[in-house]
Design a protein around this motif. Structure first.
Motif, mmCIF file in Angstrom:
data_model
loop_
_atom_site.group_PDB
_atom_site.id
_atom_site.type_symbol
_atom_site.label_atom_id
_atom_site.label_comp_id
_atom_site.label_asym_id
_atom_site.label_seq_id
_atom_site.Cartn_x
_atom_site.Cartn_y
_atom_site.Cartn_z
ATOM 1 N N VAL A 167 0.935 -1.113 0.095
ATOM 2 C CA VAL A 167 -0.134 -0.047 0.025
ATOM 3 C C VAL A 167 0.777 1.178 -0.147
ATOM 4 O O VAL A 167 0.528 2.158 -0.648
ATOM 5 C CB VAL A 167 -0.936 -0.014 1.237
ATOM 6 C CG1 VAL A 167 -1.847 1.335 1.438
ATOM 7 C CG2 VAL A 167 -2.256 -1.060 1.140
ATOM 8 N N GLU A 168 1.830 1.126 0.676
ATOM 9 C CA GLU A 168 2.703 2.276 0.785
ATOM 10 C C GLU A 168 3.313 2.438 -0.597
ATOM 11 O O GLU A 168 3.680 3.576 -1.150
ATOM 12 C CB GLU A 168 4.058 2.257 1.632
ATOM 13 C CG GLU A 168 3.610 2.531 3.329
ATOM 14 C CD GLU A 168 4.572 2.570 4.162
ATOM 15 O OE1 GLU A 168 5.825 2.316 3.871
ATOM 16 O OE2 GLU A 168 4.271 2.944 5.351
ATOM 17 N N ASP A 169 3.922 1.475 -1.325
ATOM 18 C CA ASP A 169 4.403 1.638 -2.721
ATOM 19 C C ASP A 169 3.309 1.780 -3.805
ATOM 20 O O ASP A 169 3.728 2.512 -4.531
ATOM 21 C CB ASP A 169 4.942 0.106 -3.036
ATOM 22 C CG ASP A 169 6.324 -0.117 -2.147
ATOM 23 O OD1 ASP A 169 7.007 1.006 -1.825
ATOM 24 O OD2 ASP A 169 6.965 -1.227 -2.211
ATOM 25 N N ASP A 170 2.135 1.739 -3.556
ATOM 26 C CA ASP A 170 1.115 2.086 -4.316
ATOM 27 C C ASP A 170 0.873 3.807 -4.251
ATOM 28 O O ASP A 170 0.916 4.310 -5.462
ATOM 29 C CB ASP A 170 -0.401 1.507 -3.852
ATOM 30 C CG ASP A 170 -0.429 0.010 -4.293
ATOM 31 O OD1 ASP A 170 0.373 -0.549 -5.091
ATOM 32 O OD2 ASP A 170 -1.170 -0.631 -3.593
ATOM 33 N N ILE A 171 1.076 4.217 -2.999
ATOM 34 C CA ILE A 171 0.935 5.718 -3.076
ATOM 35 C C ILE A 171 2.333 6.300 -3.655
ATOM 36 O O ILE A 171 2.180 7.042 -4.335
ATOM 37 C CB ILE A 171 0.772 6.125 -1.314
ATOM 38 C CG1 ILE A 171 -0.172 5.737 -0.810
ATOM 39 C CG2 ILE A 171 1.275 7.455 -1.315
ATOM 40 C CD1 ILE A 171 -0.490 5.898 0.603
ATOM 41 N N ARG A 172 3.353 5.782 -3.323
ATOM 42 C CA ARG A 172 4.685 6.243 -4.043
ATOM 43 C C ARG A 172 4.660 6.321 -5.408
ATOM 44 O O ARG A 172 4.943 7.284 -6.399
ATOM 45 C CB ARG A 172 5.881 5.396 -3.457
ATOM 46 C CG ARG A 172 6.189 5.517 -2.183
ATOM 47 C CD ARG A 172 7.431 4.992 -1.737
ATOM 48 N NE ARG A 172 7.750 5.104 -0.330
ATOM 49 C CZ ARG A 172 7.619 4.036 0.682
ATOM 50 N NH1 ARG A 172 6.994 2.911 0.241
ATOM 51 N NH2 ARG A 172 7.834 4.025 1.974
ATOM 52 N N ALA A 173 3.886 5.201 -6.198
ATOM 53 C CA ALA A 173 3.904 5.013 -7.487
ATOM 54 C C ALA A 173 3.029 6.138 -8.057
ATOM 55 O O ALA A 173 3.145 6.298 -9.213
ATOM 56 C CB ALA A 173 3.379 3.626 -7.936
ATOM 57 N N GLU A 174 2.133 6.608 -7.204
ATOM 58 C CA GLU A 174 1.108 7.734 -7.836
ATOM 59 C C GLU A 174 1.809 9.004 -7.475
ATOM 60 O O GLU A 174 0.892 9.974 -7.484
ATOM 61 C CB GLU A 174 -0.082 7.488 -7.311
ATOM 62 C CG GLU A 174 -0.883 6.209 -7.617
ATOM 63 C CD GLU A 174 -0.992 5.893 -9.088
ATOM 64 O OE1 GLU A 174 -1.061 7.146 -10.005
ATOM 65 O OE2 GLU A 174 -0.893 4.740 -9.665
ATOM 66 N N GLY A 175 3.095 9.282 -7.213
ATOM 67 C CA GLY A 175 3.665 10.446 -6.877
ATOM 68 C C GLY A 175 3.388 11.340 -5.635
ATOM 69 O O GLY A 175 3.747 12.377 -5.377
ATOM 70 N N ALA A 176 3.006 10.571 -4.652
ATOM 71 C CA ALA A 176 2.706 10.898 -3.127
ATOM 72 C C ALA A 176 3.554 10.143 -2.111
ATOM 73 O O ALA A 176 4.205 9.015 -2.500
ATOM 74 C CB ALA A 176 1.409 10.942 -2.786
ATOM 75 N N VAL A 177 3.761 10.447 -1.038
ATOM 76 C CA VAL A 177 4.627 10.072 0.222
ATOM 77 C C VAL A 177 3.531 9.294 1.126
ATOM 78 O O VAL A 177 2.764 10.105 1.453
ATOM 79 C CB VAL A 177 5.341 10.868 0.607
ATOM 80 C CG1 VAL A 177 6.307 10.237 1.830
ATOM 81 C CG2 VAL A 177 6.635 11.396 -0.256
ATOM 82 N N PRO A 178 3.703 7.985 1.458
ATOM 83 C CA PRO A 178 2.782 7.457 2.621
ATOM 84 C C PRO A 178 3.444 7.813 4.028
ATOM 85 O O PRO A 178 4.578 8.164 4.376
ATOM 86 C CB PRO A 178 3.154 6.047 2.202
ATOM 87 C CG PRO A 178 4.509 5.879 1.527
ATOM 88 C CD PRO A 178 4.731 7.012 1.030
ATOM 89 N N ALA A 179 2.398 7.902 4.889
ATOM 90 C CA ALA A 179 2.763 8.200 6.244
ATOM 91 C C ALA A 179 1.853 7.167 7.182
ATOM 92 O O ALA A 179 0.814 7.732 7.331
ATOM 93 C CB ALA A 179 2.592 9.546 6.722
ATOM 94 N N THR A 180 2.271 6.063 7.791
ATOM 95 C CA THR A 180 1.586 5.105 8.374
ATOM 96 C C THR A 180 1.785 5.855 9.871
ATOM 97 O O THR A 180 2.699 5.987 10.236
ATOM 98 C CB THR A 180 2.090 3.927 8.334
ATOM 99 O OG1 THR A 180 2.159 3.513 6.910
ATOM 100 C CG2 THR A 180 1.492 2.794 9.218
ATOM 101 N N MET A 181 0.731 5.740 10.609
ATOM 102 C CA MET A 181 0.528 6.178 12.023
ATOM 103 C C MET A 181 0.554 5.216 13.054
ATOM 104 O O MET A 181 -0.032 4.335 12.760
ATOM 105 C CB MET A 181 -0.705 7.194 12.083
ATOM 106 C CG MET A 181 -0.724 8.524 11.234
ATOM 107 S SD MET A 181 0.438 9.592 11.244
ATOM 108 C CE MET A 181 0.358 10.631 9.815
ATOM 109 N N ALA A 182 1.187 5.369 13.896
ATOM 110 C CA ALA A 182 1.397 4.572 15.184
ATOM 111 C C ALA A 182 1.861 5.105 16.283
ATOM 112 O O ALA A 182 2.567 6.144 16.436
ATOM 113 C CB ALA A 182 2.163 3.256 14.869
ATOM 114 N N VAL A 183 1.484 4.686 17.514
ATOM 115 C CA VAL A 183 2.084 5.089 18.848
ATOM 116 C C VAL A 183 3.127 3.948 19.033
ATOM 117 O O VAL A 183 2.757 2.610 19.243
ATOM 118 C CB VAL A 183 1.091 5.337 19.766
ATOM 119 C CG1 VAL A 183 1.617 5.629 21.289
ATOM 120 C CG2 VAL A 183 0.231 6.333 19.733
ATOM 121 N N ILE A 184 4.407 4.225 19.463
ATOM 122 C CA ILE A 184 5.442 3.500 19.695
ATOM 123 C C ILE A 184 6.060 4.197 21.161
ATOM 124 O O ILE A 184 6.861 5.030 20.938
ATOM 125 C CB ILE A 184 6.481 3.180 18.588
ATOM 126 C CG1 ILE A 184 5.749 2.485 17.407
ATOM 127 C CG2 ILE A 184 7.671 2.213 18.920
ATOM 128 C CD1 ILE A 184 6.735 2.273 16.234
#
Length: 300
Positions: A44-61
């Motif tokens: 899913v992150e790579d799909d976003i990159r392929a369309e010219g945007a940057v992914p940001a997965t959210m989490a608390v660590i």
């Protein structure tokens, strides 16, 4: 004190004014087993990159809110045990205690706002549960959409919910519900819900313009973009509805309640469809990620 850490990819993207799409993390920790969860998250992150945007997965660590995960952090989260499932009510408590938690739709919207991200891609939103007139079980996702200014791209509300009542609550709270590319509201696994969509738009540019106009008018809250699953991947409504009904009956018979209802139903539907529901789920998440990237590019 709030601890917010942006991934190196996100920090660079925002400094350069690039398009960014937020992603939730409960699909990783609670949606499917390892290593399929990690493979799907990366895809899913790579799909976003392929369309010219940057992914940001959210989490608390460990008490820190991460906006975007580094590759090693994503892999560690995919294998982590006893990760909390965070919504608006328990988000702050988890962080204050130094805990680790995955973000639901509501929590991801809050995290996206804090990180300066305007678009978020997910699978389906939560909503009004069937039988809510007795249980009062209504997802915090709906009230979050009414108050947090993020455009959320989903394949509609999860089909296990009471979709007409979910639509009524969204309307009451002034949330725009926009079907993408069709006049009918999609229903998660199915392209059809039998309900007309309140709004319909044909392009990412139209959706981005509506997002900007809401801000100009000073209106609170976000938009829900209902993006139908690709035809090749859908499970038609006539086929999935009897399966949902069976799973709901089993949940009631076994006394499944509260936060356990949705995981129980999704697991039973997975079993009853022999895995087809999960394959459709992955396809619709990827489809939503691509549309979110187009909207983010139009906004940037």
């Amino acid at each position: 004190m709030l601890k917010l850490k942006k991934s190196s990819e996100l920090a660079t993207a925002q400094a350069q004014g690039k398009a960014v799409v937020a992603l939730e993390s409960t699909i990783i920790t609670h949606g499917m087993p390892y290593p399929q969860n990690l493979e799907t998250a990366r895809q899913v992150e790579d799909d976003i990159r392929a369309e010219g945007a940057v992914p940001a997965t959210m989490a608390v660590i460990d008490g820190t809110l991460h906006a975007g995960l580094e590759p090693a952090e994503l892999e560690a989260l995919a294998q982590a045990k006893d990760v909390a499932k965070l919504s608006r009510a328990d988000f702050a408590a988890c962080m204050a205690r130094g805990g680790t938690g995955a973000t639901t739709v509501a929590a991801t919207m809050i995290a996206a706002r804090l990180a300066g991200i305007e678009v978020f891609a997910t699978g389906g939103i939560g909503g009004v549960h069937r039988g809510a007139e007795e249980s009062f079980d209504i997802s915090a996702d709906l009230s979050e959409l009414a108050q947090t200014a993020v455009t959320v791209v989903a394949a509609g509300a999860k089909a296990i919910l009471d979709i007409p009542k979910t639509l009524e609550v969204l309307e009451t709270n002034g949330v725009p519900v926009i079907a993408y590319g069709q006049d009918e509201l999609p229903a998660f696994w199915s392209r059809s819900s039998g309900l007309a969509a309140p709004l319909s738009m044909q392009t990412a540019e139209e959706i981005a313009a509506a997002h900007r106009m809401r801000a100009a008018l000073g209106l609170p809250g976000g938009q829900l973009v209902a993006n139908p699953v690709p035809e090749a991947d859908e499970i038609p409504r006539a086929e999935i509805e009897p399966i949902i009904t069976q799973a709901l009956s089993e949940a009631e018979a076994q006394g499944v309640t509260a936060k356990q209802v949705t995981p129980f139903l999704l697991q039973r539907i997975f079993e009853l469809t022999e895995g087809r529901s999960l394959a459709t789920n992955i396809a619709l998440v990827r489809n939503n990620a691509r549309l979110a990237a187009w909207i983010a590019r139009a906004l940037s």
